[in-house]
Design a protein around this motif. Structure first.
Motif, PDB file in Angstrom:
ATOM      1  N   ASP A  39       0.834  -1.208   0.000  1.00 41.97           N
ATOM      2  CA  ASP A  39       0.000   0.000   0.000  1.00 41.97           C
ATOM      3  C   ASP A  39       0.867   1.256   0.000  1.00 41.97           C
ATOM      4  O   ASP A  39       0.575   2.226  -0.700  1.00 41.97           O
ATOM      5  N   ASN A  87      -8.062   1.880  -3.640  1.00 44.94           N
ATOM      6  CA  ASN A  87      -7.448   0.822  -2.846  1.00 44.94           C
ATOM      7  C   ASN A  87      -8.418   0.291  -1.792  1.00 44.94           C
ATOM      8  O   ASN A  87      -8.456  -0.914  -1.513  1.00 44.94           O
ATOM      9  N   SER A 169      -5.550   0.225   4.656  1.00 48.04           N
ATOM     10  CA  SER A 169      -4.854   0.250   3.369  1.00 48.04           C
ATOM     11  C   SER A 169      -5.061   1.581   2.661  1.00 48.04           C
ATOM     12  O   SER A 169      -4.134   2.146   2.068  1.00 48.04           O
ATOM     13  N   THR A 173      -2.071   4.340   1.763  1.00 48.57           N
ATOM     14  CA  THR A 173      -1.896   4.771   0.378  1.00 48.57           C
ATOM     15  C   THR A 173      -2.027   6.287   0.252  1.00 48.57           C
ATOM     16  O   THR A 173      -1.225   6.938  -0.430  1.00 48.57           O
TER      17      THR A 173
END
Length: 255
Positions: A39, A87, A169, A173
């Motif tokens: 990530d 994501n 995640s 990111t």
């Protein structure tokens, strides 16, 4: 014994300690940790590429410093949020697929247990087990419903035991995207430089960022760190070079 030999002996000693039966038992009994490295790398590389591509394209097109900053930060926030959402959705889909596969396998085991046992048998037959050993494996696995389901998820669907959290995640990111994506814009914020100096300073910072991301990835995954750094630098630099070329060749159209 040389220093190199001592280092090797110490490394072997540490490995032997980690492979003591009680250490192995404890390690295998823990839930797999979710890996955030992918990530981070995803957000970091894309963040740096996004903003440096804008810097390179704007410089190639002859845009002013203010245009670089406006376009750079607008894209940094918007693309960072978009990537985080993407994501989040991707990880959510993974979890939903795992949950759906679990329901299917639980239902199949309840309705057609012999068919599911045959699947286990053929899975381990393909791995090279035969005769009594194969029979014992099938009996052992199918005697434990949870183990049976987990084996089917891993072998038939390729679903890992690692559980990624969508929100975690997405946040990793997003912040990696923002953090690394800001680096190529720093010369336009902090330095009283002319246009060329700002651009070449941004080139250096972006190159160092790409290389550092690659080094970190190489260290985490026990790869050749210099090669990993160089590979990430080449990929990131290639994207930026394309942006510069587009800006340079189109500048006459927007002049």
């Amino acid at each position: 014994m040389t220093g190199r030999e001592q280092k090797g002996a110490l490394s072997r000693h540490e490995l032997l300690e980690e492979h003591r039966p009680e250490r192995i038992h404890a390690r295998l009994g823990r839930e797999p940790k979710s890996q955030r490295v992918s990530d981070f790398v995803l957000g970091a590389i894309d963040g740096c590429v996004t903003t440096f591509a804008i810097v390179a394209g704007a410089f190639g097109a002859g845009f002013s410093e203010s245009v670089v900053l406006v376009m750079g930060f607008a894209n940094l926030i918007a693309d960072g949020f978009s990537m985080a959402v993407s994501n989040y959705e991707a990880v959510s889909v993974e979890r939903e697929q795992a949950a759906a596969a679990t329901r299917i396998e639980r239902e199949h085991i309840a309705l057609v247990p012999e068919g599911e046992r045959e699947e286990i048998r053929q899975i381990f037959h393909r791995k090279g087990f035969r005769g009594q050993v194969l029979d014992e494996i099938v009996t052992t696995i199918t005697a434990n419903r949870q183990l049976w389901i987990e084996t089917m998820l891993a072998e038939e669907y390729g679903i890992s035991r690692t559980k990624r959290k969508p929100l975690g995640s997405a946040l990793v990111t997003f912040f990696a995207f923002i953090g690394m994506g800001t680096v190529p814009l720093l010369p336009y914020l902090l330095s009283p430089l002319n246009s060329s100096q700002q651009f070449y300073s941004s080139v250096i910072l972006a190159a160092l960022t790409f290389f550092a991301i690659g080094l970190c990835k190489g260290l985490v995954f026990s790869q050749k760190v210099w090669m990993a750094g160089f590979k990430t630098l080449v990929f990131g630099g290639g994207a930026a070079a394309l942006a510069f070329a587009v800006g340079f060749f189109l500048r006459d159209l927007i002049a």
